[in-house]
Design a protein around this motif. Structure first.
Motif: not given
Length: 211
Positions: A90-98, A126-132
Motif C-alpha cells: 500500500d505504497k500510496d497509503n490509501n488503505g488499498k493493497y496491491q 491480500l495474502k499472496p503466496r508464491v510457488g516456483m
C-alpha cells in the motif's frame, strides 16, 4: 613480466612501467583509452558471505518504495537458488493493497524489478503466496476483492523466471458465492501446481471448508 606504478593527483592518473614510461598513448582519443563496461545500478548489491560453504548475504530491503505499508511476504526458491518475493503493498497509503513481486539471483542481486502482480487495481488484493518450478517460472495466488464488495475470490497469475506474465490473471475457485480466503500453493518441478484455500461457498456463513 612488467611491473607498473600508479601515480595519481587531483586532476590526473598516470600509469608507468618499470622503465619509467607509460604503456598508454598520451592522446586521450587513442584506442588505448577506449573501453566500456556495464553495471546494474537499479539496486545496491547484497554483501555475499560464506557460511558452511553455502552462499548467503546480509539483510536487505526487498520493496523499492518505502512509503505506506508492506505486509505478508512470501518467498519461493528455484533449484539454482534464484528466488522471488511477493507481498501486500500500500505504497500510496490509501488503505488499498496491491500484490507486488520482485525477483533475485541466488547471491541477492536483482533479477527483475518490483512489479504489480494483479492486473485490476480495484478493491483489495491480500495474502499472496508464491510457488516456483525447477526452471524458476512461478505462480502467485492471492485473495482478491477487486469489485470492493467485501467478498473475496482466489486469483492467480503465471510468470516466467524473468518476471514476464505468461497469462492473464484467472480465478481459481469455480463457485463465487460468499468467501474464498487464505490461499496457498504448491508447485512441482515441471510447473504443475495445486492451490488450496478456505471456502464458505456452501452458504453457511462463517462455516468454512478446505478446497
Amino acid at each position: 613480466a612488467k611491473t607498473f606504478t600508479v601515480l595519481s593527483s587531483v586532476n590526473e592518473l598516470n600509469i608507468l612501467d618499470n622503465e619509467g614510461s607509460s604503456p598508454y598513448s598520451a592522446d586521450p582519443n587513442h584506442s588505448d583509452h577506449k573501453f566500456s563496461f556495464t553495471y546494474n545500478m537499479t539496486a545496491a548489491l547484497a554483501n555475499n558471505v560464506e557460511v558452511n560453504n553455502v552462499s548467503a548475504f546480509n539483510d536487505m530491503t526487498v520493496n523499492a518504495d518505502s512509503r505506506g505499508q508492506q505486509y505478508k511476504p512470501s518467498v519461493a526458491v528455484a533449484k539454482n537458488g534464484d528466488y522471488v518475493v511477493v507481498w501486500e503493498d500500500d505504497k500510496d497509503n490509501n488503505g488499498k493493497y496491491q500484490v507486488y513481486a520482485r525477483g533475485f539471483y541466488k547471491g541477492g542481486c536483482e533479477k527483475f524489478p518490483v512489479k504489480t502482480v494483479n492486473i485490476d487495481p480495484g478493491g483489495q488484493q491480500l495474502k499472496p503466496r508464491v510457488g516456483m518450478a525447477e526452471d524458476g517460472s512461478f505462480v502467485v495466488v492471492w485473495e482478491d476483492d477487486r469489485d470492493n464488495n467485501g467478498y473475496y475470490q482466489v486469483r492467480a497469475a503465471r510468470f516466467t523466471s524473468m518476471g514476464v506474465k505468461k497469462s492473464l490473471d484467472f480465478t481459481v475457485n469455480t463457485n463465487a458465492n460468499k468467501q474464498q480466503l487464505k490461499p496457498d500453493i504448491a508447485m512441482g518441478p515441471n510447473g504443475n501446481f495445486v492451490v488450496a484455500w478456505e471456502d464458505d461457498s456452501n452458504g453457511a456463513t462463517g462455516v468454512y471448508q478446505v478446497f
